[in-house]
Structures are given as structure tokens and as C-alpha cells.
Design a protein around this motif. Structure first.
Motif, short mmCIF file in Angstrom:
data_model
loop_
_atom_site.label_atom_id
_atom_site.label_comp_id
_atom_site.label_asym_id
_atom_site.label_seq_id
_atom_site.Cartn_x
_atom_site.Cartn_y
_atom_site.Cartn_z
N THR A 27 0.81 -1.21 0.00
CA THR A 27 0.00 0.00 0.00
C THR A 27 0.85 1.27 0.00
O THR A 27 0.39 2.31 -0.45
CB THR A 27 -0.93 0.06 1.24
N LYS A 28 2.05 1.18 0.54
CA LYS A 28 2.83 2.41 0.67
C LYS A 28 4.33 2.14 0.60
O LYS A 28 4.82 1.17 1.16
CB LYS A 28 2.51 3.08 2.01
N ILE A 29 5.02 2.99 -0.13
CA ILE A 29 6.48 2.97 -0.13
C ILE A 29 6.93 4.32 0.40
O ILE A 29 6.55 5.36 -0.14
CB ILE A 29 7.06 2.75 -1.55
N ARG A 30 7.69 4.28 1.49
CA ARG A 30 8.19 5.54 2.06
C ARG A 30 9.63 5.75 1.62
O ARG A 30 10.47 4.88 1.78
CB ARG A 30 8.17 5.48 3.59
N VAL A 31 9.88 6.93 1.07
CA VAL A 31 11.25 7.26 0.69
C VAL A 31 11.65 8.58 1.33
O VAL A 31 10.80 9.43 1.64
CB VAL A 31 11.45 7.36 -0.85
N ARG A 32 12.93 8.73 1.55
CA ARG A 32 13.48 9.98 2.06
C ARG A 32 14.38 10.57 0.99
O ARG A 32 15.21 9.86 0.42
CB ARG A 32 14.30 9.71 3.34
N ILE A 33 14.19 11.85 0.72
CA ILE A 33 15.00 12.53 -0.29
C ILE A 33 15.74 13.67 0.39
O ILE A 33 15.14 14.48 1.10
CB ILE A 33 14.12 13.12 -1.41
N GLY A 34 17.02 13.72 0.20
CA GLY A 34 17.80 14.83 0.73
C GLY A 34 17.41 16.12 0.04
O GLY A 34 17.17 16.16 -1.16
N LYS A 35 17.33 17.21 0.83
CA LYS A 35 16.99 18.53 0.28
C LYS A 35 18.02 18.98 -0.76
O LYS A 35 17.73 19.75 -1.65
CB LYS A 35 16.94 19.53 1.44
N PHE A 36 19.25 18.49 -0.63
CA PHE A 36 20.34 18.87 -1.52
C PHE A 36 20.41 17.98 -2.75
O PHE A 36 21.19 18.22 -3.65
CB PHE A 36 21.66 18.82 -0.74
N SER A 37 19.60 16.90 -2.79
CA SER A 37 19.60 16.06 -3.97
C SER A 37 18.95 16.84 -5.11
O SER A 37 18.29 17.85 -4.89
CB SER A 37 18.82 14.77 -3.71
N THR A 38 19.15 16.37 -6.35
CA THR A 38 18.59 17.08 -7.51
C THR A 38 17.19 16.59 -7.83
O THR A 38 16.62 16.97 -8.84
CB THR A 38 19.49 16.88 -8.73
N ILE A 39 16.63 15.74 -6.96
CA ILE A 39 15.32 15.16 -7.24
C ILE A 39 14.21 16.14 -6.86
O ILE A 39 14.22 16.70 -5.76
CB ILE A 39 15.14 13.85 -6.44
N VAL A 40 13.27 16.36 -7.78
CA VAL A 40 12.12 17.20 -7.49
C VAL A 40 10.99 16.28 -6.99
O VAL A 40 10.52 15.42 -7.75
CB VAL A 40 11.66 17.97 -8.75
N PRO A 41 10.56 16.44 -5.73
CA PRO A 41 9.56 15.52 -5.17
C PRO A 41 8.30 15.38 -6.03
O PRO A 41 7.82 14.27 -6.23
CB PRO A 41 9.25 16.13 -3.80
N ASP A 42 7.77 16.49 -6.55
CA ASP A 42 6.54 16.43 -7.36
C ASP A 42 6.74 15.59 -8.62
O ASP A 42 5.85 14.84 -9.02
CB ASP A 42 6.10 17.84 -7.77
N LEU A 43 7.93 15.72 -9.23
CA LEU A 43 8.21 14.95 -10.44
C LEU A 43 8.40 13.48 -10.11
O LEU A 43 8.00 12.60 -10.88
CB LEU A 43 9.45 15.50 -11.15
N LEU A 44 9.02 13.20 -8.95
CA LEU A 44 9.19 11.81 -8.53
C LEU A 44 7.83 11.18 -8.28
O LEU A 44 7.57 10.04 -8.66
CB LEU A 44 10.05 11.74 -7.27
N GLN A 45 6.94 11.96 -7.65
CA GLN A 45 5.58 11.47 -7.36
C GLN A 45 4.84 11.13 -8.66
O GLN A 45 4.28 10.04 -8.79
CB GLN A 45 4.82 12.56 -6.58
N SER A 46 4.85 12.03 -9.63
CA SER A 46 4.11 11.77 -10.87
C SER A 46 4.82 10.67 -11.67
O SER A 46 4.15 9.86 -12.33
CB SER A 46 3.94 13.05 -11.69
N GLY A 47 6.16 10.62 -11.60
CA GLY A 47 6.91 9.56 -12.27
C GLY A 47 6.56 8.20 -11.70
O GLY A 47 6.40 7.22 -12.42
#
Ligand SMILES: [Zn+2]
Length: 118
Positions: A27-47
Motif C-alpha cells: 500500500t505504501k512505499i516511504r522514501v526519504r529525499i535529501g533537500k540537496f539532492s537534484t530530485i524534485v519531489p513532485d516529479l518523482l511522485q508523478s513519475g
């Protein structure tokens, strides 16, 4: 858009850790993203939503936690949270610091709904 390949990696890693039965119940995958990483959370979510669609884990939601950037100062040894634009130690103002947390992505846990036995 490297978020899509990251999303696919998350799904692949989750798939390696779960049996086919467990994947269907995920039902759920929890991930942690560093603020300094180049990953955009919204784009990761839609991806993730695009990549998981049609797989055994399509009922799973991605829960993203953004963790702050923490550095350790090589002058005074203090560990502090800083904004990515400000690479100086807030304690002694030295800019000789090492990033200790905040530039990574990690899967924190996989949440599975237990099947109800009748
Ligand atoms: Zn310092």
C-alpha cells in the motif's frame, strides 16, 4: 527527467524485496529525499504514479519525506542544518564543511496491508 528512472528503480527494488503476493498487497512505499539532492519531489511522485501503473504494485502510494541538509564543520566539529545556498558553518562561519546528510535518496520502508482471513 531522471525522476522517472528513479521511480522505476524504487519499484524494481521494492519488487526484489517482496514476493508476488506481497507486491499485490503493498500500500505504501516511504522514501526519504535529501533537500540537496537534484530530485524534485513532485516529479518523482508523478513519475512513480506513471511507472507503477499496470504493475503488481499499482495500489501502492509513494510517500516522500524531504530531509534537511546537514553538514559537519571541519573547524569546530559542529553538525548543523543549513540551506543548500549557504555552505558555511552557522556556529563559527567557516566554509570548510562536509555534507553528512541531505544529498541522498533512500527507501525507508514498505508498508503492506495484511490480508483479512475469513
Ligand atoms: Zn564551525
Amino acid at each position: 527527467m531522471h525522476e522517472l528512472s528513479i521511480a522505476k528503480n524504487i519499484i524494481r527494488i521494492a519488487g526484489e524485496h517482496l514476493s508476488p503476493d506481497e507486491q499485490a498487497l503493498l500500500t505504501k512505499i516511504r522514501v526519504r529525499i535529501g533537500k540537496f539532492s537534484t530530485i524534485v519531489p513532485d516529479l518523482l511522485q508523478s513519475g512513480f504514479e506513471a511507472a507503477v501503473d499496470g504493475t503488481a504494485m499499482e495500489n501502492a502510494k509513494l510517500e516522500i519525506t524531504v530531509i534537511p541538509l546537514r553538514v559537519q564543520c571541519n573547524s569546530c566539529g559542529e553538525v548543523s542544518e543549513i540551506e543548500p545556498v549557504d555552505f558555511t558553518c552557522p556556529v563559527c562561519c567557516s566554509n570548510d564543511v562536509d555534507v553528512v546528510e541531505g544529498n541522498e535518496i533512500m527507501i525507508e520502508n514498505l508498508e503492506i496491508t495484511e490480508p483479512i482471513n475469513h
